[in-house]
Design a protein around this motif. Structure first.
Motif, short mmCIF file in Angstrom:
data_model
loop_
_atom_site.label_atom_id
_atom_site.label_comp_id
_atom_site.label_asym_id
_atom_site.label_seq_id
_atom_site.Cartn_x
_atom_site.Cartn_y
_atom_site.Cartn_z
N ASN A 37 0.82 -1.21 0.00
CA ASN A 37 0.00 0.00 0.00
C ASN A 37 0.86 1.26 0.00
N LEU A 38 1.92 1.27 0.79
CA LEU A 38 2.78 2.45 0.84
C LEU A 38 3.56 2.60 -0.47
N SER A 39 4.03 1.49 -1.02
CA SER A 39 4.77 1.53 -2.29
C SER A 39 3.89 2.03 -3.42
N THR A 40 2.62 1.61 -3.43
CA THR A 40 1.69 2.07 -4.46
C THR A 40 1.42 3.56 -4.32
N THR A 41 1.36 4.05 -3.09
CA THR A 41 1.20 5.50 -2.87
C THR A 41 2.36 6.26 -3.50
N ILE A 42 3.56 5.71 -3.39
CA ILE A 42 4.75 6.39 -3.90
C ILE A 42 4.81 6.34 -5.42
N ILE A 173 -13.01 2.36 -3.98
CA ILE A 173 -13.06 3.50 -3.05
C ILE A 173 -14.16 3.34 -2.02
N SER A 174 -15.01 2.32 -2.18
CA SER A 174 -16.06 2.06 -1.20
C SER A 174 -15.57 1.21 -0.03
N LEU A 175 -14.34 0.72 -0.12
CA LEU A 175 -13.77 -0.08 0.97
C LEU A 175 -13.36 0.83 2.12
N LYS A 176 -13.62 0.40 3.34
CA LYS A 176 -13.38 1.26 4.51
C LYS A 176 -12.02 1.03 5.16
N HIS A 177 -11.36 -0.06 4.83
CA HIS A 177 -10.03 -0.33 5.36
C HIS A 177 -8.99 -0.15 4.26
N VAL A 178 -7.95 0.60 4.54
CA VAL A 178 -6.89 0.74 3.54
C VAL A 178 -6.22 -0.61 3.29
N HIS A 245 1.04 11.55 3.32
CA HIS A 245 -0.38 11.62 3.69
C HIS A 245 -0.99 10.26 3.98
N ASN A 246 -0.26 9.17 3.65
CA ASN A 246 -0.84 7.84 3.86
C ASN A 246 -0.15 7.01 4.93
N ILE A 247 0.91 7.51 5.53
CA ILE A 247 1.63 6.66 6.49
C ILE A 247 0.81 6.42 7.76
N ALA A 319 -1.95 2.01 -17.71
CA ALA A 319 -3.31 2.47 -17.42
C ALA A 319 -3.90 1.71 -16.24
N ILE A 320 -3.73 0.40 -16.22
CA ILE A 320 -4.24 -0.41 -15.09
C ILE A 320 -3.52 -0.04 -13.81
N HIS A 321 -2.21 0.18 -13.91
CA HIS A 321 -1.43 0.62 -12.73
C HIS A 321 -2.03 1.88 -12.13
N LEU A 322 -2.35 2.87 -12.95
CA LEU A 322 -2.93 4.11 -12.43
C LEU A 322 -4.32 3.88 -11.85
N MET A 323 -5.09 2.97 -12.45
CA MET A 323 -6.40 2.65 -11.89
C MET A 323 -6.29 2.10 -10.48
N LEU A 324 -5.22 1.36 -10.22
CA LEU A 324 -5.04 0.73 -8.91
C LEU A 324 -4.36 1.66 -7.92
N VAL A 325 -3.63 2.68 -8.42
CA VAL A 325 -3.08 3.71 -7.54
C VAL A 325 -4.19 4.64 -7.07
N PHE A 326 -5.18 4.85 -7.91
CA PHE A 326 -6.26 5.80 -7.65
C PHE A 326 -6.92 5.61 -6.27
N PRO A 327 -7.37 4.40 -5.91
CA PRO A 327 -8.07 4.27 -4.63
C PRO A 327 -7.20 4.51 -3.41
N ILE A 328 -5.91 4.21 -3.48
CA ILE A 328 -5.05 4.41 -2.31
C ILE A 328 -4.81 5.90 -2.07
N VAL A 329 -4.76 6.69 -3.14
CA VAL A 329 -4.64 8.14 -3.00
C VAL A 329 -5.98 8.74 -2.58
N PHE A 330 -7.06 8.19 -3.11
CA PHE A 330 -8.41 8.66 -2.76
C PHE A 330 -8.69 8.45 -1.27
N PHE A 331 -8.15 7.39 -0.70
CA PHE A 331 -8.38 7.07 0.71
C PHE A 331 -7.98 8.24 1.62
N SER A 332 -6.77 8.74 1.44
CA SER A 332 -6.32 9.84 2.29
C SER A 332 -7.00 11.15 1.90
#
Length: 447
Positions: A37-42, A173-178, A245-247, A319-332
């Motif tokens: 999760n942290l690596s994907t944020t980066i 983005i509907s998931l409540k746990h990071v 912002h995600n640590i 493109a798929i990589h960015l789709m999967l980065v999206f929710p982790i950034v959206f969380f914070s």
């Protein structure tokens, strides 16, 4: 107010997405899940700009600076964790509030919101460019879906972005746990590695058959203009590792929060390895033809068998990589918007109505921004140049220098002044470059 609400009611110093007990069915996040999760944020969209930094700096200085940026980021994250413990808070905003009162807390949250909204809008625009189409200097560039299936209503930018929002973004983005994003984050990191493998394999094949030479080791300094151009790489390198912002959301869900420092060290090491490999092999492959966004180099013949297939794999995986980065950034993003609007409310995950209202509003705003505001890139160039470095460098340095609890070391203060110097210089360079680009009629980067 029920007993449960009173129990989890938060203060301005403690603003977690979830209370510390995580809920009955959640036993805590694992080490590996937190690393992914942290690596994907980066590793977001910025990875594609790194080969161009070697084009400007040369291979040896460029790789050294990438590694040093990772070391500096690790130090800033370690300082945040240490000062968080001293302030007895459980969030970055809570730490800023403890150090600089409510004004500091609100300023930090606002910077995180600006930074994250900007990133998510740009991610969605890039996804549209890669899958559908893009225009550059009046020239139409086909996206992957248009190349494969032709021009139809369902291959238009709007349709593909809408389908991506409904089928990919909305469930994630509907998931409540990071920690629930750990598998998608692992896949995101794997896709970044796929890009590295394809780039490295192609470069090595062309090096062996003699169609490319060794990359330039040092920068070319032909005149004063080329010297000043070296500094245009500073904003890219300074913001390459931003994940501050995600640590805390990640740490708050760990089974053992004491693992967080090891998680940070592992993630920074992993991302630095990906960055170094991407930069080196990207520059080795394309040399002085390396574009500011190296993805654009994968739009023609690579000079090896199955070139077209490899180009499509690179673009689709990105493109798929960015789709999967999206929710982790959206969380914070959601967490900090909620912190600004409802600072005294119970954690947002315990209030379904607030959770889904904030989520839907933010997603709608991002979708509209990506589709209906053509000049939005210019605005986010300015805000990103300031908000991003404020989150990643200015606030950690200011917290250490303010030293509200008397734990700052001499090394902390020295590193803090270095971070402030880099933040100010990168913002100045980026803003001046943006102003120059706007007045010369140049557009934002295309993919």
């Amino acid at each position: 107010m029920t007993f449960t609400d009173r129990k989890h009611r938060r203060s301005l110093r403690v603003t977690p997405h979830l209370p510390k007990d995580h809920g009955r069915d959640f036993v805590g996040a694992s080490f590996s899940g937190a690393v992914f999760n942290l690596s994907t944020t980066i590793v977001g969209a910025g990875i594609m700009a790194l080969p161009a930094t070697l084009k400007q700096l040369g291979t040896i200085p460029g790789l050294i600076v990438i590694v040093l940026a990772g070391i500096l980021t690790e130090k800033s994250l370690e300082m945040i964790l240490r000062f968080t413990v001293a302030s007895k808070t459980t969030s970055y905003a809570g730490l800023a509030g403890d150090t600089f009162s409510g004004v500091g807390r609100n300023l930090l949250q606002l910077c995180i919101v600006i930074n994250n909204v900007g990133m998510l809008v740009v991610y969605m625009k890039i996804i549209g460019d890669v899958l559908s189409e893009t225009w550059s200097d009046g020239v139409h560039h086909f996206g992957v879906m248009e190349e494969w299936f032709g021009q139809h209503w369902w291959t238009t930018r709007f349709s593909l972005q809408l389908l991506t929002t409904l089928l990919v973004f909305t469930p994630l983005i509907s998931l409540k746990h990071v920690d629930s994003l750990r598998y998608t984050s692992a896949l995101s990191v794997a896709l970044a590695v796929v890009f590295v493998v394809i780039t490295a394999g192609t470069a090595i094949m062309k090096l062996i058959n003699g169609s490319i030479g060794m990359p330039r080791l040092l920068p070319e300094l032909a005149d004063q203009a080329s010297f000043w151009k070296l500094f245009t790489t500073v904003p890219i390198l300074v913001t390459a590792y931003i994940c501050h912002h995600n640590i805390h959301p990640i740490e708050n869900e760990l089974k053992d929060p004491m693992q967080m420092r090891s998680i940070i060290r592992t993630s920074i090491t992993l991302c630095t390895s990906v960055y170094v490999a991407t930069s080196f092999f990207g520059f080795l492959l394309f040399g002085n033809q390396t574009m500011d966004d190296v993805l654009a180099n994968f739009d023609g013949d690579l000079g090896i068998p199955f070139s077209s297939l490899l180009n499509d794999i690179v673009r689709v995986s990105y493109a798929i990589h960015l789709m999967l980065v999206f929710p982790i950034v959206f969380f914070s993003l959601r967490l900090n918007v909620d912190g600004i609007l409802f600072p005294y409310a119970i954690p947002i995950a315990l209030d379904n109505r607030r959770f889904f209202s904030v989520t839907a509003t933010l997603m709608g705003f991002i979708f509209i921004g990506a589709n209906c505001v053509p000049s939005i890139w210019d605005a986010f160039q300015f805000t990103g140049a300031t908000a991003t470095v404020t989150v990643g460098y200015i606030f950690p340095a200011a917290i250490a220098l303010r030293d509200a609890h008397g734990i700052s070391t001499k090394n902390d203060r020295a590193v803090s002044w270095i971070m402030i110097l880099l933040a100010v210089s990168s913002s100045t360079v980026a803003i001046c470059s943006d102003i120059y680009s706007i007045f010369n009629g140049r557009e934002g980067p295309e993919t």
